[in-house]
Design a protein around this motif. Structure first.
Motif, PDB file in Angstrom:
ATOM      1  N   ASN A 288      22.157 -13.171  35.029  1.00  0.00           N
ATOM      2  CA  ASN A 288      22.290 -13.046  36.478  1.00  0.00           C
ATOM      3  C   ASN A 288      22.972 -14.281  37.067  1.00  0.00           C
ATOM      4  O   ASN A 288      23.807 -14.167  37.970  1.00  0.00           O
ATOM      5  CB  ASN A 288      20.915 -12.854  37.111  1.00  0.00           C
ATOM      6  CG  ASN A 288      21.000 -12.309  38.523  1.00  0.00           C
ATOM      7  OD1 ASN A 288      21.563 -11.246  38.750  1.00  0.00           O
ATOM      8  ND2 ASN A 288      20.454 -13.048  39.482  1.00  0.00           N
TER       9      ASN A 288
ATOM     10  N   LEU B 207      16.325  -5.201  36.707  1.00  0.00           N
ATOM     11  CA  LEU B 207      17.518  -6.046  36.667  1.00  0.00           C
ATOM     12  C   LEU B 207      18.053  -6.232  38.088  1.00  0.00           C
ATOM     13  O   LEU B 207      18.178  -5.257  38.841  1.00  0.00           O
ATOM     14  CB  LEU B 207      18.597  -5.389  35.792  1.00  0.00           C
ATOM     15  CG  LEU B 207      19.717  -6.273  35.241  1.00  0.00           C
ATOM     16  CD1 LEU B 207      19.148  -7.350  34.314  1.00  0.00           C
ATOM     17  CD2 LEU B 207      20.738  -5.417  34.496  1.00  0.00           C
ATOM     18  N   PRO B 208      18.367  -7.466  38.504  1.00  0.00           N
ATOM     19  CA  PRO B 208      18.909  -7.687  39.852  1.00  0.00           C
ATOM     20  C   PRO B 208      20.201  -6.907  40.067  1.00  0.00           C
ATOM     21  O   PRO B 208      20.992  -6.716  39.135  1.00  0.00           O
ATOM     22  CB  PRO B 208      19.164  -9.201  39.894  1.00  0.00           C
ATOM     23  CG  PRO B 208      18.249  -9.771  38.852  1.00  0.00           C
ATOM     24  CD  PRO B 208      18.174  -8.731  37.769  1.00  0.00           C
TER      25      PRO B 208
ATOM     26  N   ALA C  63      26.667 -13.958  36.407  1.00  0.00           N
ATOM     27  CA  ALA C  63      27.313 -12.710  36.840  1.00  0.00           C
ATOM     28  C   ALA C  63      28.568 -12.953  37.677  1.00  0.00           C
ATOM     29  O   ALA C  63      29.606 -12.315  37.461  1.00  0.00           O
ATOM     30  CB  ALA C  63      26.310 -11.856  37.625  1.00  0.00           C
TER      31      ALA C  63
ATOM     32  N   ARG D  40      23.850 -14.370  48.154  1.00  0.00           N
ATOM     33  CA  ARG D  40      22.822 -14.864  47.225  1.00  0.00           C
ATOM     34  C   ARG D  40      22.309 -16.245  47.621  1.00  0.00           C
ATOM     35  O   ARG D  40      21.108 -16.506  47.614  1.00  0.00           O
ATOM     36  CB  ARG D  40      23.384 -14.919  45.803  1.00  0.00           C
ATOM     37  CG  ARG D  40      22.317 -15.277  44.781  1.00  0.00           C
ATOM     38  CD  ARG D  40      22.874 -15.464  43.391  1.00  0.00           C
ATOM     39  NE  ARG D  40      21.787 -15.639  42.434  1.00  0.00           N
ATOM     40  CZ  ARG D  40      21.915 -16.244  41.271  1.00  0.00           C
ATOM     41  NH1 ARG D  40      23.083 -16.728  40.909  1.00  0.00           N
ATOM     42  NH2 ARG D  40      20.879 -16.362  40.459  1.00  0.00           N
TER      43      ARG D  40
ATOM     44  N   SER E 203      23.405  -8.347  38.790  1.00  0.00           N
ATOM     45  CA  SER E 203      23.713  -8.112  37.377  1.00  0.00           C
ATOM     46  C   SER E 203      24.280  -6.713  37.154  1.00  0.00           C
ATOM     47  O   SER E 203      25.206  -6.532  36.348  1.00  0.00           O
ATOM     48  CB  SER E 203      22.454  -8.304  36.524  1.00  0.00           C
ATOM     49  OG  SER E 203      22.015  -9.640  36.565  1.00  0.00           O
TER      50      SER E 203
END
Length: 327
Positions: A42, A163-164, A45, A232, A167
């Motif tokens: 992540n 999973l985020p 990514a 983010r 990702s």
């Protein structure tokens, strides 16, 4: 079979990553846990997304030094709109950032194509211009978390099937770029132009138009990464991702993308990014200052370029020597 695997850059990278991660795991238990592995992917990514865009440009025998500045400007545009109009749907802001990135990439492509300016000169110039545009748009001020809507910041952090979403987006980009490089006309044009632009012309491929599309691809992915980065980390300012273009180029070169163009794969770029991701996540664990990251990235670039150049060196000289002795 074993010899072929040892000659594969992708296989060697996987082996190097396994050895590196295993050594760290032996010293610091938990580095290879499922949670830690997901976190490393992540964290890497955005680098993966940018490396795939840069790979398109390098394959076509170009370079994009403005890719991080493109990320910063595209993400800042989305953040400014969100701060000024909090009710605007997140989907619109995401598309806006992607389109802004594509436009900035198209500017690079047009300058390289129509004015025939060397790519390194064009993108070095636009890198500065794009950073300057951020300063003009924000008047040098930061856009902080409290100015962004919760929905804007939530997208990369959302978790789907453990999973985020960040990702998942990276995985989708990987799949798309593998298809583009391997099975599309424009992907084949990247390789043809990068391998031999003069021969590509005789097959009906426009070198200038191919460069243009390569920069548009890189810009589009930079725009996508721009929104993801700003959302983010919940901050936008002039210097976000400053110097990140070095990591992007390093990921491509480490992954076997020849800086001379025409050689490399999407998987190679991904593995190169993951290799850097493992190193950067390992540095704090083994108590090495993050300030060494740039030096390490630069050193790895030099080594990777040297290895690529040696692997691509023609063998004709050896043949000529043998022929000379025979005479």
């Amino acid at each position: 079979m074993a010899t072929r695997l040892l000659k594969s850059r992708e296989a060697l990278l996987v082996l190097a990553m396994v050895i590196l991660a295993t050594l760290i795991e032996m010293r610091f238990s938990g580095f290879l846990s499922a949670k830690s592995t997901v976190a490393i992917f992540n964290d890497t990514a955005i680098l993966i997304i940018l490396a795939l865009g840069q790979a398109a440009v390098i394959l076509a025998r170009g370079i994009d030094l403005s890719i991080a500045a493109n990320l910063a400007l595209s993400g800042t545009v989305a953040a400014l709109v969100n701060a000024s109009f909090p009710g605007v749907p997140v989907e619109f802001l995401l598309v806006l950032s992607v389109l802004a990135g594509a436009l900035l990439g198209a500017i690079n492509g047009l300058l390289v194509w129509k004015l025939d300016i060397p790519p390194i000169v064009v993108t070095l110039g636009t890198m500065t211009v794009y950073r300057g545009m951020i300063f003009l748009l924000t008047d040098g001020a930061w856009i902080n978390a409290h100015e962004m809507s919760d929905a804007f910041k939530a997208v990369p952090r959302a978790v789907i099937f453990g999973l985020p979403l960040l990702s998942w987006i990276a995985l989708c980009v990987i799949a798309v770029m593998i298809l583009v490089f391997s099975f599309t006309r424009i992907g084949r044009a990247f390789y043809a132009v990068g391998g031999n632009p003069n021969a590509a012309v005789y097959t009906g491929i426009s070198v200038g138009r191919t460069h243009f599309f390569a920069y548009v691809v890189a810009g589009t992915l930079a725009g996508l990464a721009g929104y993801l980065w700003v959302a983010r980390y919940a901050v936008a300012y002039v210097d976000i991702a400053n110097g990140f273009e070095l990591d992007v180029v390093a990921a491509c070169v480490i992954g076997g993308i020849s800086i001379a163009g025409g050689v490399g794969t999407a998987i190679g770029a991904v593995l190169g990014a993951l290799f850097l991701g493992i190193i950067k996540n390992a540095l704090p664990v083994i108590d090495i200052s993050p300030f060494w990251q740039m030096a390490i990235s630069g050193t790895v670039i030099i080594i990777a370029v040297a290895v690529n150049a040696r692997a691509a060196r023609p063998k004709g000289r050896v043949i000529l020597k043998k022929a000379e002795h025979a005479i």
